[in-house]
Design a protein around this motif. Structure first.
Motif, PDB file in Angstrom:
ATOM      1  N   TYR A   1       8.473  58.924  49.092  1.00 31.63           N
ATOM      2  CA  TYR A   1       8.895  60.275  48.717  1.00 31.63           C
ATOM      3  C   TYR A   1       9.012  61.182  49.949  1.00 31.63           C
ATOM      4  CZ  TYR A   1       9.033  64.730  46.193  1.00 31.63           C
ATOM      5  OH  TYR A   1       9.400  65.971  45.715  1.00 31.63           O
ATOM      6  N   ALA A   2       8.102  61.033  50.888  1.00 25.77           N
ATOM      7  CA  ALA A   2       8.052  61.911  52.065  1.00 25.77           C
ATOM      8  C   ALA A   2       9.216  61.703  53.019  1.00 25.77           C
ATOM      9  CB  ALA A   2       6.738  61.712  52.807  1.00 25.77           C
ATOM     10  N   THR A   3       9.829  60.526  52.996  1.00 28.60           N
ATOM     11  CA  THR A   3      10.881  60.210  53.966  1.00 28.60           C
ATOM     12  C   THR A   3      12.247  60.033  53.317  1.00 28.60           C
ATOM     13  OG1 THR A   3      10.308  57.862  53.785  1.00 28.60           O
ATOM     14  CG2 THR A   3       9.264  59.126  55.556  1.00 28.60           C
ATOM     15  N   SER A   4      12.332  60.351  52.020  1.00 27.00           N
ATOM     16  CA  SER A   4      13.574  60.147  51.289  1.00 27.00           C
ATOM     17  C   SER A   4      14.022  61.459  50.653  1.00 27.00           C
ATOM     18  CB  SER A   4      13.363  59.087  50.201  1.00 27.00           C
ATOM     19  OG  SER A   4      14.448  59.041  49.295  1.00 27.00           O
ATOM     20  N   THR A   5      15.260  61.494  50.224  1.00 29.00           N
ATOM     21  CA  THR A   5      15.768  62.640  49.472  1.00 29.00           C
ATOM     22  C   THR A   5      16.103  62.248  48.037  1.00 29.00           C
ATOM     23  OG1 THR A   5      18.041  62.202  50.208  1.00 29.00           O
ATOM     24  CG2 THR A   5      16.720  63.712  51.548  1.00 29.00           C
TER      25      THR A   5
ATOM     26  N   ALA B   1       7.970  72.573  35.138  1.00 29.14           N
ATOM     27  CA  ALA B   1       7.197  72.892  36.340  1.00 29.14           C
ATOM     28  C   ALA B   1       7.241  71.735  37.331  1.00 29.14           C
ATOM     29  CB  ALA B   1       5.758  73.216  35.964  1.00 29.14           C
ATOM     30  N   ILE B   2       7.097  70.512  36.839  1.00 29.27           N
ATOM     31  CA  ILE B   2       7.166  69.329  37.700  1.00 29.27           C
ATOM     32  C   ILE B   2       8.554  69.236  38.340  1.00 29.27           C
ATOM     33  CG2 ILE B   2       7.198  66.790  37.700  1.00 29.27           C
ATOM     34  CD1 ILE B   2       4.381  67.932  37.535  1.00 29.27           C
ATOM     35  N   GLU B   3       9.585  69.497  37.561  1.00 28.49           N
ATOM     36  CA  GLU B   3      10.949  69.346  38.062  1.00 28.49           C
ATOM     37  C   GLU B   3      11.342  70.462  39.024  1.00 28.49           C
ATOM     38  OE1 GLU B   3      12.885  68.840  34.293  1.00 28.49           O
ATOM     39  OE2 GLU B   3      11.931  66.865  34.046  1.00 28.49           O
ATOM     40  N   ARG B   4      10.659  71.596  38.957  1.00 33.44           N
ATOM     41  CA  ARG B   4      10.881  72.650  39.952  1.00 33.44           C
ATOM     42  C   ARG B   4      10.210  72.309  41.274  1.00 33.44           C
ATOM     43  NH1 ARG B   4       9.853  76.162  35.517  1.00 33.44           N
ATOM     44  NH2 ARG B   4       7.668  76.348  36.174  1.00 33.44           N
ATOM     45  N   GLN B   5       9.042  71.668  41.191  1.00 40.27           N
ATOM     46  CA  GLN B   5       8.238  71.453  42.393  1.00 40.27           C
ATOM     47  C   GLN B   5       8.559  70.151  43.115  1.00 40.27           C
ATOM     48  OE1 GLN B   5       4.123  72.295  41.714  1.00 40.27           O
ATOM     49  NE2 GLN B   5       3.460  71.623  43.730  1.00 40.27           N
ATOM     50  N   TYR B   6       9.036  69.155  42.373  1.00 45.59           N
ATOM     51  CA  TYR B   6       9.268  67.830  42.955  1.00 45.59           C
ATOM     52  C   TYR B   6      10.692  67.362  42.668  1.00 45.59           C
ATOM     53  CZ  TYR B   6       4.174  68.046  42.894  1.00 45.59           C
ATOM     54  OH  TYR B   6       2.881  68.449  43.076  1.00 45.59           O
ATOM     55  N   ARG B   7      11.127  66.331  43.403  1.00 48.29           N
ATOM     56  CA  ARG B   7      12.442  65.735  43.154  1.00 48.29           C
ATOM     57  C   ARG B   7      12.319  64.790  41.962  1.00 48.29           C
ATOM     58  NH1 ARG B   7      11.901  64.779  48.540  1.00 48.29           N
ATOM     59  NH2 ARG B   7      11.972  62.532  48.184  1.00 48.29           N
ATOM     60  N   ALA B   8      12.274  65.383  40.794  1.00 43.35           N
ATOM     61  CA  ALA B   8      12.057  64.641  39.549  1.00 43.35           C
ATOM     62  C   ALA B   8      13.314  64.692  38.697  1.00 43.35           C
ATOM     63  CB  ALA B   8      10.874  65.240  38.790  1.00 43.35           C
ATOM     64  N   ASP B   9      13.718  63.540  38.202  1.00 46.82           N
ATOM     65  CA  ASP B   9      14.950  63.417  37.433  1.00 46.82           C
ATOM     66  C   ASP B   9      14.688  63.729  35.960  1.00 46.82           C
ATOM     67  OD1 ASP B   9      17.316  62.741  36.225  1.00 46.82           O
ATOM     68  OD2 ASP B   9      17.531  60.819  37.245  1.00 46.82           O
TER      69      ASP B   9
END
Length: 272
Positions: free
Chosen positions: A65-69, A140-148
């Motif tokens: 997650y840290a090195t990808s988009t 909230a999860i989808e605002r904070q993280y790259r969540a589909d």
């Protein structure tokens, strides 16, 4: 979501039909690296406007997650703070380790609040709990993280497994598009009903509904699965439910013991 030091309360998972809770103490806090396998765990809480409860939330991000988009699917695991195999282990911990071992590229969200399982997972409380998940937590999860938002999975064991089924039924009955793409119901209990027949009648309300999702009914050969999961699978197979993919699996283990193999099986089927 507020991140920071938060004490979590953990409780034992027990028989679905008995629905007995065993309260116990425990706590983890802050932001910490995951063990072997890499990744990151972030602890926070969220207070629900739907039912007024404050839920501990743990989010596991895989190492990539840290090195990808890339935008990743998200697994929402109920009873994330339930004691699991020892005083310092939880359902979230166990699922996270399965994902690390498999290299699953997904976000895991452990939802605490096991102490409220007898209210949140059963009707009528399940209505407000579902509102919390889909109108508060998931956004909230989808605002904070790259969540589909189009690849959400929901997992529950015992009463939690019943809630997974109820979540699908409640939205289908209301003609609301399903909020999740994948539903993993493990060792589904009778919920607030007095017998498996009540669960079957509850499910029967969605005859003819269009459901473009996958429902995975899993359980133990010596547990609830032969009494509830298999009859549910057979009934659903006889209905006209366009778009619905229904899967089943049975494991030669105990009621709680079915949870990990079912989760690992779901990872293979949902995210391979």
């Amino acid at each position: 979501m507020n991140t920071g030091f938060q004490h979590t309360r953990r409780c034992a998972l027990v028989s679905a039909v008995a629905a007995v809770l065993s309260a116990c103490g425990g706590g983890d806090s802050g932001e910490s690296p995951a063990p072997a396998g890499g990744g990151q765990v972030i602890n926070s809480t969220i207070k629900s406007a739907s039912n007024g409860n404050t839920y501990p939330i743990q989010v596991f991000l895989p190492e990539s997650y840290a090195t990808s988009t890339a935008t990743l699917p998200v697994i929402y695991a109920t009873e994330g703070d339930a004691q699991y195999g020892g005083p310092n282990r939880s359902r979230f911990d166990t699922f996270k380790e399965v994902m690390q071992r498999r290299g699953t590229q997904a976000v895991l969200v452990g939802i605490g609040g096991t102490a409220w399982r007898g209210t949140d997972f059963l009707m009528p409380g399940a209505v407000k709990y579902l509102d919390f998940l889909v109108k508060e937590l998931a956004p909230a999860i989808e605002r904070q993280y790259r969540a589909d938002p189009k690849r959400r999975a929901l997992s529950g064991l015992s009463h939690g497994g019943y809630f997974v089924l109820a979540a699908l039924i409640l939205e289908a009955r209301a003609d609301v598009p399903p909020s999740f793409s994948y539903y993993l119901s493990t060792e589904c209990s009778v919920g607030e009903h007095t017998s498996p027949a009540g669960v079957l009648a509850f499910e029967k309300q969605i005859d003819g509904k269009t459901l473009p999702v996958t429902l995975f009914l899993a359980g133990a050969s010596g547990g609830n699965h032969p009494l509830i999961g298999i009859p549910l699978f057979d009934q659903i197979a006889s209905q006209n439910l366009p778009g619905l993919v229904t899967l089943k699996a049975e494991y030669n283990t105990s009621h709680v013991g079915a949870d990990v193999p079912a989760f690992e099986d779901a990872l293979k089927r949902f995210f391979s």
